[in-house]
Design a protein around this motif. Structure first.
Motif, PDB file in Angstrom:
ATOM      1  N   PHE A  68       5.679   0.247   5.431  1.00 42.07           N
ATOM      2  CA  PHE A  68       5.179   1.259   6.368  1.00 42.07           C
ATOM      3  C   PHE A  68       6.254   2.311   6.633  1.00 42.07           C
ATOM      4  O   PHE A  68       5.988   3.513   6.592  1.00 42.07           O
ATOM      5  CB  PHE A  68       4.761   0.583   7.672  1.00 42.07           C
ATOM      6  CG  PHE A  68       4.373   1.552   8.759  1.00 42.07           C
ATOM      7  CD1 PHE A  68       3.121   2.151   8.771  1.00 42.07           C
ATOM      8  CD2 PHE A  68       5.276   1.874   9.766  1.00 42.07           C
ATOM      9  CE1 PHE A  68       2.774   3.056   9.768  1.00 42.07           C
ATOM     10  CE2 PHE A  68       4.935   2.772  10.765  1.00 42.07           C
ATOM     11  CZ  PHE A  68       3.675   3.363  10.759  1.00 42.07           C
ATOM     12  N   PHE A  69       7.487   1.857   6.884  1.00 37.71           N
ATOM     13  CA  PHE A  69       8.581   2.791   7.120  1.00 37.71           C
ATOM     14  C   PHE A  69       8.905   3.587   5.854  1.00 37.71           C
ATOM     15  O   PHE A  69       9.259   4.773   5.921  1.00 37.71           O
ATOM     16  CB  PHE A  69       9.831   2.042   7.599  1.00 37.71           C
ATOM     17  CG  PHE A  69       9.702   1.469   8.975  1.00 37.71           C
ATOM     18  CD1 PHE A  69       9.201   2.230  10.021  1.00 37.71           C
ATOM     19  CD2 PHE A  69      10.079   0.162   9.239  1.00 37.71           C
ATOM     20  CE1 PHE A  69       9.069   1.700  11.302  1.00 37.71           C
ATOM     21  CE2 PHE A  69       9.957  -0.375  10.511  1.00 37.71           C
ATOM     22  CZ  PHE A  69       9.452   0.401  11.543  1.00 37.71           C
ATOM     23  N   LEU A  70       8.798   2.935   4.711  1.00 33.36           N
ATOM     24  CA  LEU A  70       9.057   3.628   3.447  1.00 33.36           C
ATOM     25  C   LEU A  70       8.023   4.727   3.204  1.00 33.36           C
ATOM     26  O   LEU A  70       8.347   5.797   2.685  1.00 33.36           O
ATOM     27  CB  LEU A  70       9.046   2.618   2.294  1.00 33.36           C
ATOM     28  CG  LEU A  70       9.369   3.168   0.908  1.00 33.36           C
ATOM     29  CD1 LEU A  70      10.702   3.889   0.899  1.00 33.36           C
ATOM     30  CD2 LEU A  70       9.353   2.059  -0.126  1.00 33.36           C
ATOM     31  N   CYS A  71       6.786   4.470   3.603  1.00 36.08           N
ATOM     32  CA  CYS A  71       5.734   5.490   3.508  1.00 36.08           C
ATOM     33  C   CYS A  71       6.077   6.694   4.390  1.00 36.08           C
ATOM     34  O   CYS A  71       5.924   7.848   3.980  1.00 36.08           O
ATOM     35  CB  CYS A  71       4.403   4.876   3.915  1.00 36.08           C
ATOM     36  SG  CYS A  71       2.997   5.991   3.800  1.00 36.08           S
ATOM     37  N   GLN A  72       6.564   6.425   5.608  1.00 30.92           N
ATOM     38  CA  GLN A  72       6.992   7.503   6.502  1.00 30.92           C
ATOM     39  C   GLN A  72       8.159   8.279   5.905  1.00 30.92           C
ATOM     40  O   GLN A  72       8.211   9.511   5.985  1.00 30.92           O
ATOM     41  CB  GLN A  72       7.425   6.915   7.855  1.00 30.92           C
ATOM     42  CG  GLN A  72       6.363   6.120   8.572  1.00 30.92           C
ATOM     43  CD  GLN A  72       5.202   6.991   9.027  1.00 30.92           C
ATOM     44  OE1 GLN A  72       5.403   8.094   9.491  1.00 30.92           O
ATOM     45  NE2 GLN A  72       3.998   6.494   8.879  1.00 30.92           N
ATOM     46  N   CYS A 120      17.011  10.158  10.154  1.00 32.62           N
ATOM     47  CA  CYS A 120      18.096   9.356  10.729  1.00 32.62           C
ATOM     48  C   CYS A 120      17.539   8.261  11.634  1.00 32.62           C
ATOM     49  O   CYS A 120      17.943   7.090  11.546  1.00 32.62           O
ATOM     50  CB  CYS A 120      19.048  10.242  11.530  1.00 32.62           C
ATOM     51  SG  CYS A 120      20.034  11.375  10.537  1.00 32.62           S
ATOM     52  N   PHE A 121      16.606   8.636  12.515  1.00 34.17           N
ATOM     53  CA  PHE A 121      15.993   7.643  13.414  1.00 34.17           C
ATOM     54  C   PHE A 121      15.211   6.595  12.617  1.00 34.17           C
ATOM     55  O   PHE A 121      15.206   5.405  12.963  1.00 34.17           O
ATOM     56  CB  PHE A 121      15.064   8.336  14.408  1.00 34.17           C
ATOM     57  CG  PHE A 121      15.780   9.114  15.475  1.00 34.17           C
ATOM     58  CD1 PHE A 121      16.937   8.631  16.056  1.00 34.17           C
ATOM     59  CD2 PHE A 121      15.291  10.340  15.901  1.00 34.17           C
ATOM     60  CE1 PHE A 121      17.598   9.346  17.042  1.00 34.17           C
ATOM     61  CE2 PHE A 121      15.947  11.059  16.884  1.00 34.17           C
ATOM     62  CZ  PHE A 121      17.102  10.561  17.460  1.00 34.17           C
ATOM     63  N   LEU A 122      14.541   7.049  11.549  1.00 34.57           N
ATOM     64  CA  LEU A 122      13.748   6.121  10.744  1.00 34.57           C
ATOM     65  C   LEU A 122      14.653   5.131  10.010  1.00 34.57           C
ATOM     66  O   LEU A 122      14.307   3.949   9.878  1.00 34.57           O
ATOM     67  CB  LEU A 122      12.904   6.902   9.739  1.00 34.57           C
ATOM     68  CG  LEU A 122      11.806   6.122   9.019  1.00 34.57           C
ATOM     69  CD1 LEU A 122      10.797   5.572  10.023  1.00 34.57           C
ATOM     70  CD2 LEU A 122      11.086   7.023   8.020  1.00 34.57           C
ATOM     71  N   LEU A 123      15.812   5.578   9.547  1.00 34.50           N
ATOM     72  CA  LEU A 123      16.764   4.671   8.910  1.00 34.50           C
ATOM     73  C   LEU A 123      17.257   3.619   9.906  1.00 34.50           C
ATOM     74  O   LEU A 123      17.492   2.461   9.542  1.00 34.50           O
ATOM     75  CB  LEU A 123      17.946   5.458   8.344  1.00 34.50           C
ATOM     76  CG  LEU A 123      17.646   6.308   7.103  1.00 34.50           C
ATOM     77  CD1 LEU A 123      18.840   7.180   6.748  1.00 34.50           C
ATOM     78  CD2 LEU A 123      17.266   5.433   5.913  1.00 34.50           C
ATOM     79  N   CYS A 149       5.640  -0.871  15.015  1.00 29.30           N
ATOM     80  CA  CYS A 149       5.986   0.044  13.916  1.00 29.30           C
ATOM     81  C   CYS A 149       5.438   1.448  14.177  1.00 29.30           C
ATOM     82  O   CYS A 149       6.132   2.446  13.943  1.00 29.30           O
ATOM     83  CB  CYS A 149       5.443  -0.491  12.595  1.00 29.30           C
ATOM     84  SG  CYS A 149       6.232  -2.016  12.056  1.00 29.30           S
ATOM     85  N   LEU A 150       4.212   1.536  14.659  1.00 24.95           N
ATOM     86  CA  LEU A 150       3.618   2.838  14.974  1.00 24.95           C
ATOM     87  C   LEU A 150       4.385   3.539  16.098  1.00 24.95           C
ATOM     88  O   LEU A 150       4.641   4.748  16.030  1.00 24.95           O
ATOM     89  CB  LEU A 150       2.156   2.675  15.358  1.00 24.95           C
ATOM     90  CG  LEU A 150       1.179   2.359  14.221  1.00 24.95           C
ATOM     91  CD1 LEU A 150      -0.197   2.015  14.776  1.00 24.95           C
ATOM     92  CD2 LEU A 150       1.077   3.542  13.257  1.00 24.95           C
ATOM     93  N   ARG A 151       4.772   2.769  17.122  1.00 28.44           N
ATOM     94  CA  ARG A 151       5.526   3.359  18.242  1.00 28.44           C
ATOM     95  C   ARG A 151       6.900   3.838  17.787  1.00 28.44           C
ATOM     96  O   ARG A 151       7.362   4.913  18.194  1.00 28.44           O
ATOM     97  CB  ARG A 151       5.659   2.340  19.381  1.00 28.44           C
ATOM     98  CG  ARG A 151       4.363   2.107  20.151  1.00 28.44           C
ATOM     99  CD  ARG A 151       4.628   1.369  21.452  1.00 28.44           C
ATOM    100  NE  ARG A 151       5.161   0.032  21.219  1.00 28.44           N
ATOM    101  CZ  ARG A 151       4.422  -1.044  21.042  1.00 28.44           C
ATOM    102  NH1 ARG A 151       3.100  -0.951  21.039  1.00 28.44           N
ATOM    103  NH2 ARG A 151       4.982  -2.234  20.858  1.00 28.44           N
ATOM    104  N   LEU A 152       7.557   3.057  16.941  1.00 24.48           N
ATOM    105  CA  LEU A 152       8.872   3.460  16.430  1.00 24.48           C
ATOM    106  C   LEU A 152       8.769   4.736  15.595  1.00 24.48           C
ATOM    107  O   LEU A 152       9.592   5.648  15.731  1.00 24.48           O
ATOM    108  CB  LEU A 152       9.478   2.326  15.590  1.00 24.48           C
ATOM    109  CG  LEU A 152      10.020   1.118  16.341  1.00 24.48           C
ATOM    110  CD1 LEU A 152      10.448   0.032  15.374  1.00 24.48           C
ATOM    111  CD2 LEU A 152      11.190   1.524  17.232  1.00 24.48           C
TER     112      LEU A 152
END
Length: 322
Positions: A68-72, A120-123, A149-152
């Motif tokens: 999910f984060f990788l998609c973002q 940066c925040f996503l990393l 995950c959605l909130r982050l």
């Protein structure tokens, strides 16, 4: 106090009609065609790679948090590339530089900083995901829920957008000298600050604050996560188990080092050490090579991504046969 030769911008119409000139790589006239072709190829490959990963993850029904984060991350890189590269290609196509309006320059800077800050925040969020997966494996499913995950992801975007908006507003409120020639291929913060008619360090304070919020804070969170991970791995007696656990972090570590290495070099330093030629080279890596490396690193190192890409190619072959 405004210096001699500054352009006063006391009304809205002046700001609306004011223009900057992006010089790009005007000093490399003989290499313009070669650079244009290289940038274009790198740009197209980057778009294709990030689009492939984005579509592959979106089409997958069951998505673990890291995917999910990788998609973002892929979505950010797609927007990031589209904000910078087209203007850079135009500056190579035009001999005397590429003009950009005052509002267009401000919008480009705002989007560039916002997307870079969101990354940066996503990393940092991805490092937290690795911490939970390695240090609290039994609680991983409960802690890293879809809602969290959605909130982050939302907090990463909104936080970076707010900081970027404040920085951009502070930079473009400064008085600019009559020369509006930006020795860069996009409206980067140090390049625009270099045109400000002020000799004090006060205009650099918003940039310093943005660096603390967008670079230092996420970096400290990432560092704290990996310190905890290192402590947890030191308690694993099996070398095979330790290596398997650490291998899940290699892709994230490689991307973090690439991103923070270039960003730190460009933004965390005084205005007096600004060097246009050096900055353009580092920015070239930061805005072109780094986004190209992300899909390569994750597609080669991440088993889940490789499996999803194989399934996607298999579906495509079946569709072609039918």
């Amino acid at each position: 106090m405004p210096c001699e030769g500054c352009m006063e911008r006391d009304n809205v119409s002046t700001s609306a009609t004011m223009e900057f000139l992006l010089l790009g790589f005007s000093e490399l006239l003989r290499l313009r065609v070669l650079l244009f072709l290289i940038f274009l190829i790198v740009h197209l490959v980057t778009l294709a790679g990030n689009t492939m990963i984005f579509m592959a993850v979106v089409m997958e029904t069951s998505r673990p948090p890291m995917l999910f984060f990788l998609c973002q991350l892929s979505a950010i890189e797609l927007c990031y590339t589209l904000v910078i590269v087209p203007k850079a290609l135009l500056s190579l196509a035009v001999v005397d530089g590429s003009p950009i309006s005052f509002l267009g320059c401000a919008a480009q800077m705002h989007l560039f900083v916002a997307l870079g800050g969101a990354e940066c925040f996503l990393l940092a969020a991805m490092s937290y995901d690795r911490y939970v997966a390695i240090c609290q494996p039994l609680r991983y499913g409960a802690v890293m829920s879809e809602g969290l995950c959605l909130r982050l992801a939302l907090m990463c975007g909104l936080g970076a957008f707010a900081v970027s908006l404040g920085l951009t507003a502070a930079v473009f409120r400064l008085p600019f000298c009559q020369s509006h020639r930006i020795n860069h291929f996009f409206c980067d913060v140090p390049a625009v600050l270099h045109l400000a008619c002020t000799r004090s360090y006060i205009p650099e304070l918003p940039l310093l604050a943005a660096c603390v919020l967008l670079l230092l804070l996420p970096f400290l969170l990432i560092l704290a996560s990996y310190v905890c991970i290192a402590v947890a791995l030191s308690h694993i007696t099996s070398s095979g188990g330790r290596g398997k656990a650490f291998s899940t972090c290699i892709s994230h570590l490689a991307i973090t080092l690439l991103h923070y290495g270039c960003a730190t070099f460009i933004y965390i330093r005084p205005k007096s050490s600004y060097s246009p030629a050096r900055d353009k080279v580092v920015s070239l890596v930061y805005t072109n090579i780094t986004p190209l490396m992300y899909p390569l690193i994750y597609s080669l190192r991440n088993k889940e991504i490789r499996d999803i890409l194989r399934k996607m190619l298999r579906r495509k072959k079946i569709a072609q046969v039918n």
